[in-house]
Design a protein around this motif. Structure first.
Motif, PDB file in Angstrom:
ATOM      1  N   LEU A 120       4.498   9.867  -6.731  1.00 20.79           N
ATOM      2  CA  LEU A 120       3.532   9.045  -6.001  1.00 20.79           C
ATOM      3  C   LEU A 120       4.228   7.807  -5.450  1.00 20.79           C
ATOM      4  CD1 LEU A 120       0.591   9.134  -8.591  1.00 20.79           C
ATOM      5  CD2 LEU A 120       0.643  10.336  -6.401  1.00 20.79           C
ATOM      6  N   VAL A 121       3.825   7.415  -4.240  1.00 24.32           N
ATOM      7  CA  VAL A 121       4.340   6.175  -3.652  1.00 24.32           C
ATOM      8  C   VAL A 121       3.182   5.392  -3.069  1.00 24.32           C
ATOM      9  CG1 VAL A 121       5.853   5.120  -1.943  1.00 24.32           C
ATOM     10  CG2 VAL A 121       6.593   7.184  -3.140  1.00 24.32           C
ATOM     11  N   MET A 122       3.043   4.153  -3.526  1.00 26.17           N
ATOM     12  CA  MET A 122       2.063   3.219  -2.988  1.00 26.17           C
ATOM     13  C   MET A 122       2.798   2.179  -2.158  1.00 26.17           C
ATOM     14  SD  MET A 122      -0.039   2.641  -6.567  1.00 26.17           S
ATOM     15  CE  MET A 122       1.491   2.396  -7.467  1.00 26.17           C
ATOM     16  N   VAL A 123       2.188   1.774  -1.055  1.00 25.44           N
ATOM     17  CA  VAL A 123       2.789   0.759  -0.197  1.00 25.44           C
ATOM     18  C   VAL A 123       1.770  -0.351   0.020  1.00 25.44           C
ATOM     19  CG1 VAL A 123       4.020   0.301   1.945  1.00 25.44           C
ATOM     20  CG2 VAL A 123       4.028   2.609   0.999  1.00 25.44           C
ATOM     21  N   ALA A 152      11.072   3.360   3.565  1.00 22.34           N
ATOM     22  CA  ALA A 152      11.374   3.290   2.129  1.00 22.34           C
ATOM     23  C   ALA A 152      10.433   4.188   1.335  1.00 22.34           C
ATOM     24  CB  ALA A 152      11.267   1.845   1.643  1.00 22.34           C
ATOM     25  N   ALA A 153       9.163   4.199   1.717  1.00 22.41           N
ATOM     26  CA  ALA A 153       8.173   4.994   0.992  1.00 22.41           C
ATOM     27  C   ALA A 153       8.447   6.490   1.113  1.00 22.41           C
ATOM     28  CB  ALA A 153       6.772   4.674   1.510  1.00 22.41           C
ATOM     29  N   ILE A 154       8.697   6.960   2.325  1.00 21.76           N
ATOM     30  CA  ILE A 154       8.971   8.386   2.516  1.00 21.76           C
ATOM     31  C   ILE A 154      10.280   8.780   1.841  1.00 21.76           C
ATOM     32  CG2 ILE A 154       9.349  10.216   4.206  1.00 21.76           C
ATOM     33  CD1 ILE A 154       6.490   9.226   4.057  1.00 21.76           C
ATOM     34  N   ALA A 155      11.271   7.888   1.878  1.00 23.87           N
ATOM     35  CA  ALA A 155      12.534   8.172   1.202  1.00 23.87           C
ATOM     36  C   ALA A 155      12.319   8.372  -0.301  1.00 23.87           C
ATOM     37  CB  ALA A 155      13.524   7.043   1.442  1.00 23.87           C
ATOM     38  N   SER A 182       6.157   6.885 -10.261  1.00 20.18           N
ATOM     39  CA  SER A 182       5.308   6.271  -9.243  1.00 20.18           C
ATOM     40  C   SER A 182       6.007   5.006  -8.754  1.00 20.18           C
ATOM     41  CB  SER A 182       3.935   5.915  -9.810  1.00 20.18           C
ATOM     42  OG  SER A 182       3.243   7.073 -10.224  1.00 20.18           O
ATOM     43  N   VAL A 183       6.116   4.868  -7.447  1.00 19.10           N
ATOM     44  CA  VAL A 183       6.852   3.762  -6.841  1.00 19.10           C
ATOM     45  C   VAL A 183       5.883   2.889  -6.058  1.00 19.10           C
ATOM     46  CG1 VAL A 183       8.730   3.118  -5.263  1.00 19.10           C
ATOM     47  CG2 VAL A 183       8.909   5.221  -6.618  1.00 19.10           C
ATOM     48  N   LEU A 184       6.047   1.577  -6.190  1.00 18.90           N
ATOM     49  CA  LEU A 184       5.302   0.624  -5.376  1.00 18.90           C
ATOM     50  C   LEU A 184       6.276  -0.051  -4.418  1.00 18.90           C
ATOM     51  CD1 LEU A 184       2.878  -1.134  -4.544  1.00 18.90           C
ATOM     52  CD2 LEU A 184       3.471  -2.673  -6.453  1.00 18.90           C
ATOM     53  N   VAL A 185       6.001   0.058  -3.116  1.00 18.30           N
ATOM     54  CA  VAL A 185       6.792  -0.619  -2.094  1.00 18.30           C
ATOM     55  C   VAL A 185       5.980  -1.816  -1.593  1.00 18.30           C
ATOM     56  CG1 VAL A 185       7.912  -0.438   0.164  1.00 18.30           C
ATOM     57  CG2 VAL A 185       7.917   1.536  -1.399  1.00 18.30           C
ATOM     58  N   VAL A 186       6.567  -2.986  -1.658  1.00 19.69           N
ATOM     59  CA  VAL A 186       5.939  -4.194  -1.108  1.00 19.69           C
ATOM     60  C   VAL A 186       6.819  -4.670   0.036  1.00 19.69           C
ATOM     61  CG1 VAL A 186       5.204  -6.550  -1.538  1.00 19.69           C
ATOM     62  CG2 VAL A 186       4.908  -4.813  -3.320  1.00 19.69           C
ATOM     63  N   GLY A 187       6.280  -4.638   1.241  1.00 23.31           N
ATOM     64  CA  GLY A 187       7.076  -5.013   2.407  1.00 23.31           C
ATOM     65  C   GLY A 187       6.201  -5.150   3.632  1.00 23.31           C
ATOM     66  N   PRO A 231       0.475  11.134   5.611  1.00 23.68           N
ATOM     67  CA  PRO A 231      -0.660  11.201   4.688  1.00 23.68           C
ATOM     68  C   PRO A 231      -0.219  11.242   3.229  1.00 23.68           C
ATOM     69  CG  PRO A 231      -0.266  13.347   5.677  1.00 23.68           C
ATOM     70  CD  PRO A 231       0.639  12.388   6.378  1.00 23.68           C
ATOM     71  N   ASP A 232       1.084  11.388   2.983  1.00 18.86           N
ATOM     72  CA  ASP A 232       1.599  11.462   1.613  1.00 18.86           C
ATOM     73  C   ASP A 232       1.696  10.090   0.955  1.00 18.86           C
ATOM     74  OD1 ASP A 232       2.168  14.330   1.697  1.00 18.86           O
ATOM     75  OD2 ASP A 232       3.742  13.791   3.106  1.00 18.86           O
ATOM     76  N   VAL A 233       1.617   9.038   1.766  1.00 17.42           N
ATOM     77  CA  VAL A 233       1.777   7.682   1.265  1.00 17.42           C
ATOM     78  C   VAL A 233       0.416   7.045   1.002  1.00 17.42           C
ATOM     79  CG1 VAL A 233       2.555   5.358   1.874  1.00 17.42           C
ATOM     80  CG2 VAL A 233       3.997   7.327   2.391  1.00 17.42           C
ATOM     81  N   ILE A 234       0.287   6.332  -0.111  1.00 20.03           N
ATOM     82  CA  ILE A 234      -0.930   5.595  -0.429  1.00 20.03           C
ATOM     83  C   ILE A 234      -0.741   4.167   0.080  1.00 20.03           C
ATOM     84  CG2 ILE A 234      -2.465   4.808  -2.274  1.00 20.03           C
ATOM     85  CD1 ILE A 234      -1.270   7.107  -3.996  1.00 20.03           C
ATOM     86  N   ALA A 235      -1.378   3.842   1.203  1.00 19.82           N
ATOM     87  CA  ALA A 235      -1.186   2.534   1.844  1.00 19.82           C
ATOM     88  C   ALA A 235      -2.305   1.579   1.449  1.00 19.82           C
ATOM     89  CB  ALA A 235      -1.134   2.701   3.354  1.00 19.82           C
TER      90      ALA A 235
END
Length: 476
Positions: free
Chosen positions: A248-251, A237-240, A221-226, A266-270
């Motif tokens: 799972l990717v949370m942004v 970055a999230a889709i990559a 599970s990845v968290l992107v903060v940006g 819709p695949d990204v948890i924003a």
């Protein structure tokens, strides 16, 4: 040398024009030369397993047959195409080939001066199973001089071949000692320098295959903060990260970027942070997301407002304290100028950001550039991936360069894609240096596929679509 690095070198050597067949030929010839130099050999018994270690033994049989009587025992039928090809060549020369039978093996071993162990090589784990365990015991009790190929069969297990000498290739392997391997002879099999120093398809040996019975979240599970002043970067970055294989990717992005990111896929948890930019007050909102994540990507699209830099500073401190794997990109790199990480961090500057990080602009000379990157990584106990015409990657100990890519990748957003790839690999528990080198190769290879279709009209989103193709070709 780690066993996976052998696979890295084999594949990268082929990528640079030296096929595996040539490496096997050189390896087997090296074993034969060493045996003839060190021993007065009248009769030699060679035990071959099913893989390429056995293939090395079959090549050695051909060369040794020019000097002494040779008997080959196949413990298992060859499974690799190279080993099968060399078995045919051995039979064409009329060299006796026997399928393993204990009584015949003992009879011939008793009359042999030298026995060559080419049964099992690197990557074998667990205790030896029959008949390998009994063969190892028989070899250890025999009067013949036992020579192992690359590594002793069963090395470091309770039952293992204990040779007088091991002829290993390119470099000694992890775990080899004179106690378990005898006299260690390192033989050069012609792996080109580029295969060692440059990233290539072989580096994908470190890509972790998903377990058959794994569940959602088990594969990272990845968290992107940006985001903030720039809205597309965190989405890229999230889709990559998802395209690289994270579950799972949370942004977490300020309100100014939230709508764009949320509508991107819709695949990204924003997750929406109030305001137009990242602020220290948001650290409390980010905390529970960090708890759920296996890695952090911080920086894409953040901007460099003073409040944002203060928030980044706090987030990096939290990450370092936790020992959490992280990718530090774009404006967030400023926050690493005076910090020391824990080894699980990848910092991805371009030339200008590298100067901000270290105070010195990188040289255009690749060797000097490599020295500077290695020093920067060592000082901060992290992996540095310096982006440019040739990417340079170092963890402060090892340096690799990446020449895979093209001029079209100067288009905006490709660095954001790179950070997401690295973040996904870190979330899948890949060590930072290996994640960085794979990320550089994946990004460059996807860029090459996109460029072949779109030429200079390619965009960063074109890379996203091609990432799975690269993983399908070179991954597990």
């Amino acid at each position: 040398m780690h066993p996976l690095e052998v696979r890295v070198l084999d594949a990268n050597a082929s990528f640079h024009g030296v096929p595996q067949a040539a490496l096997m030929e050189n390896a087997g010839n090296g074993v034969a030369e060493t045996v003839m130099e060190r021993y007065d050999c009248r009769r030699c018994c060679i035990l071959c397993g099913p893989g390429n270690n056995g293939g090395d033994g079959l090549v050695a049989a051909r060369y040794l047959s020019e000097h002494c009587n040779v008997d080959v025992f196949l413990v298992k039928r060859p499974s690799s195409q190279l080993a099968q090809r060399n078995l045919r060549r051995v039979k064409q020369l009329g060299i006796p080939v026997h399928y393993y039978q204990e009584s015949l093996f003992r009879e011939i071993l008793q009359d042999s001066d030298v026995a060559v162990d080419a049964m099992l090589g690197i990557g074998i784990t667990g205790s030896l199973r029959p008949p390998y365990d009994s063969i190892a015991t028989t070899l250890n009790e025999s009067d013949a001089s036992v020579i192992s190929v690359d590594v002793p069969t069963g090395m470091s297990q309770d039952v293992a071949v204990m040779p007088e000498m091991t002829v290993t290739f390119h470099a000694a392997k992890d775990g080899m000692t004179t106690e378990n391997s005898g006299d260690i002879v390192v033989h050069d099999i012609g792996i080109p320098e580029q295969a060692v120093r440059q990233v290539g398809p072989g580096d994908m040996a470190w890509y972790p295959a998903h377990a058959k019975h794994s569940h959602k979240g088990d594969n990272g599970s990845v968290l992107v903060v940006g985001g903030g002043p720039y809205t597309g970067a965190p989405a890229l970055a999230a889709i990559a990260a998802l395209r690289t294989g994270a579950d799972l990717v949370m942004v977490a992005v300020p309100a100014a970027a939230w709508q764009t990111v949320a509508s991107f896929s819709p695949d990204v948890i924003a997750r929406r942070l109030d305001g137009d930019m990242l602020h220290p007050r948001h650290l409390e909102d980010i905390e529970p997301l960090l708890e759920r994540a296996n890695s952090l990507v911080v920086g894409p699209g953040l901007g460099n407002a003073s409040e944002t830099m203060e928030a980044v500073d706090g987030l990096l401190d939290e990450c370092i304290e936790r020992g959490m794997p992280a990718v530090v990109d774009a404006d967030a790199i400023t926050g690493m100028a005076d910090k020391t990480a824990s080894g699980s961090m990848v910092v991805t500057p371009h030339a200008g950001e590298f100067k901000t990080l270290t105070g010195t602009a990188p040289s255009d000379d690749l060797e000097k550039r490599s020295v500077a990157v290695k020093a920067a990584a060592k000082a901060r106990k992290c992996t540095v991936l310096l982006k440019g015409w040739t990417d340079v990657i170092s963890d402060g100990k090892t340096v690799k360069s990446n020449h895979v890519g093209n001029e079209g990748m100067t288009v905006g957003g490709t660095g954001d894609v790179l950070s997401g790839i690295a973040g996904a690999l870190l979330a899948m528990q890949v060590p930072a240096f290996n994640a960085a080198r794979m990320a550089a190769f994946l990004n460059g290879s996807a860029g090459n596929l996109a460029f072949s279709e779109k030429s200079y009209g390619m965009t960063a989103t074109d890379l996203l679509a091609r990432l799975p193709d690269v993983i399908a070709e070179y991954g597990p």
